[in-house]
Structure formats: structure tokens, C-alpha cells
Design an enzyme around this catalytic site. Structure first.
Site, PDB file in Angstrom:
ATOM      1  N   SER A  26       0.927  -1.119   0.107  1.00 17.64           N
ATOM      2  CA  SER A  26       0.003  -0.017   0.096  1.00 17.64           C
ATOM      3  C   SER A  26       0.791   1.055   0.022  1.00 17.64           C
ATOM      4  O   SER A  26       2.100   1.175   0.493  1.00 17.64           O
ATOM      5  CB  SER A  26      -0.981   0.070   1.199  1.00 17.64           C
ATOM      6  OG  SER A  26      -1.806   1.217   1.429  1.00 17.64           O
TER       7      SER A  26
ATOM      8  N   TYR B 294      -1.925  -0.302  10.078  1.00 21.90           N
ATOM      9  CA  TYR B 294      -2.059  -0.949   8.678  1.00 21.90           C
ATOM     10  C   TYR B 294      -0.974  -0.575   7.883  1.00 21.90           C
ATOM     11  O   TYR B 294      -0.352  -1.251   7.414  1.00 21.90           O
ATOM     12  CB  TYR B 294      -3.468  -0.365   8.089  1.00 21.90           C
ATOM     13  CG  TYR B 294      -3.452  -0.640   6.361  1.00 21.90           C
ATOM     14  CD1 TYR B 294      -3.927  -2.341   6.212  1.00 21.90           C
ATOM     15  CD2 TYR B 294      -3.389  -0.093   5.492  1.00 21.90           C
ATOM     16  CE1 TYR B 294      -3.913  -2.428   4.980  1.00 21.90           C
ATOM     17  CE2 TYR B 294      -3.449  -0.336   4.265  1.00 21.90           C
ATOM     18  CZ  TYR B 294      -3.704  -1.570   3.783  1.00 21.90           C
ATOM     19  OH  TYR B 294      -3.566  -2.167   2.653  1.00 21.90           O
TER      20      TYR B 294
END
Length: 258
Positions: A154, A167
Site C-alpha cells: 500500500s 495498517y
């Protein structure tokens, strides 16, 4: 002196090869499974709770021999058993796409909401799970002699943004793991690459609306909404054409990092 591998490798043919996709029943994983099958691969659609989705997708893929298989990131023994089943039924694994993951939206300033259970769950699913999956399939990847591991990361790993602090941290960890594995597995003919999208129009983040994703896209230089298939195409580029690329993270973010 170590022996040199042949250069000028050319495109990677997927006919006759087996690709395993974790988190393959939905979102980026499902889009990737479709692209791999379209290119001729036999695809293992990995799932955790999406057995029905995985079965439907597997039945709809072009070609034959595809397999829906439970690949739960929190259960290393089950991952080993799944790898044994792939060995028995398909006999090889040439491409491994680690697409399974989890998150929950938590404002970065709210450390009280970033509770221990969420931290443990994200690190287990997003970090330990891919390592355990790679470990389980490593004998097959080594036997291929020309294999690719693609980890879905990501932009949050680079910018420290995203759905929650943990995350982003988990994706930074998977990028570092990929860097290390690329170094030690290269001699076995295994490449390791991260694909790092910005916000993608899927239901991955619970409660995240289309409006939120569109707003993020408008803030990028290309002002283009990122779909799951855009990420799948980046995976395919790594697998089939970027034959000397390993140990890096490739951004698929419309220039959002700028």
C-alpha cells in the site's frame, strides 16, 4: 564463481504454470485471478471465509484445472496443508500473489481506538500470514526455477497515511520482508516485488464510501479512480514483463505520493 543466469529473458509465458492468489475471492485478489487465468495460468483462488465467492469465481475462470482453496492467514498449519494439496493436485507453483489482508479505519490521532486486539489481528493477517504462506509454498517456488512472489502492499507504507497507523506499519513490514527475501531467494530464481496502490474502489476498508475513494483520487495528479483491475494489471506487468525487477515496491497511485 557463481554461475550467471541467462539474460534477455523475454515475456513470462503463463500457459502450463500455476498461480496461487491469497485473498483471491474478492477485490484485488479476484481481479488478479481473472487476469492470470486469462493469460493461461491455472489459478488457485485462496479464500478464508469467502468459500462461495471463491467457488463461483473458479468456475467462471477461462481454462481448466482451477482450484478454490482455503488459505487462512492466521493458521500456519492450514497454509502448510493447503500447499501440500496444491502439490498433490497441481504439482507446482510458479506465481504466488499475497493479496489477503485486513484493516479497520481508525483516526491516526486516536490511539485509544487503536486497541491491542486490532494491532495483533492486523499484524497476524498482514505480516505473519504472508510470511507463513511464502514459507509453505517455498519448495514449489524453488522447484519452478523461475518464480515470482507479488505482495500487495500500500502507499500507506510510504506515506504513513491510510486506514490506520498499524495498517501502514504492516505494509511497511511486508515491503521490508520483500526486500530481504528478494536478496536471499534470487539465486533460486525467485523474484519478490510489492505492488502498492493508493485507495482502491473495493469494499476492503469497512465503512469506506465511494465518495471517499473518489475524493482521494481527485487529490492525485492523474485524478483517476483506481479500480481493482488497475492493480491486477500491475501484478501482471511484474509477472510477465518486468523480468529483472525484484526487491522493490511499485506504486499504483495515480501520482498520489507526489
Amino acid at each position: 564463481m557463481a554461475e550467471l543466469r541467462g539474460g534477455n529473458l523475454g515475456p513470462y509465458e503463463l500457459k502450463g504454470r500455476v498461480a496461487v492468489v491469497t485473498g483471491g475471492s474478492n477485490g484485488i485478489g479476484a481481479a488478479t485471478a481473472r487476469r492470470l487465468a486469462d493469460a493461461g495460468a491455472t489459478v488457485v483462488v485462496g479464500y478464508n471465509e469467502g468459500a462461495g465467492r471463491a467457488a463461483a469465481l473458479t468456475a467462471d475462470l477461462p481454462g481448466s484445472g482451477h482450484l478454490a482453496l482455503r488459505l487462512p492467514m492466521a493458521d500456519s498449519a492450514a497454509l502448510q496443508a493447503a500447499a501440500a494439496e496444491v502439490t498433490a493436485k497441481l504439482g507446482r507453483c510458479d506465481v504466488l500473489v499475497n493479496s489477503a489482508g485486513t484493516t479497520r479505519a481508525v483516526p491516526h490521532a486516536d490511539l485509544d481506538a487503536l486497541d491491542d486486539d486490532l494491532i495483533d489481528r492486523v499484524l497476524t493477517i498482514n505480516v505473519r500470514g504472508p510470511i507463513a504462506t511464502i514459507r509453505a509454498f517455498l519448495p514449489l517456488l524453488k522447484a519452478s526455477g523461475d518464480a515470482v512472489i507479488v505482495n500487495i502492499s500500500s502507499l500507506a507504507a510510504v506515506t504513513g497515511t491510510g486506514s490506520s497507523i498499524i495498517y501502514g506499519a504492516s505494509k511497511a513490514a511486508i515491503d521490508t520482508i520483500g526486500l530481504s527475501l528478494a536478496r536471499v531467494l534470487g539465486s533460486s530464481g525467485i523474484r519478490v516485488v510489492s505492488i502498492s496502490p493508493s485507495a482502491v474502489l473495493t469494499d476492503f476498508v469497512p465503512g469506506r464510501s465511494r465518495e471517499t475513494v473518489e475524493k482521494a483520487a481527485l487529490a492525485s495528479p492523474l485524478r483517476t479512480l483506481t479500480e481493482a483491475d488497475d492493480v491486477a494489471l500491475a501484478v501482471m506487468s511484474v509477472v510477465t514483463h518486468l523480468r529483472l525487477t525484484t526487491g522493490v515496491a511499485i506504486l499504483v497511485d495515480g501520482g498520489k505520493h507526489l
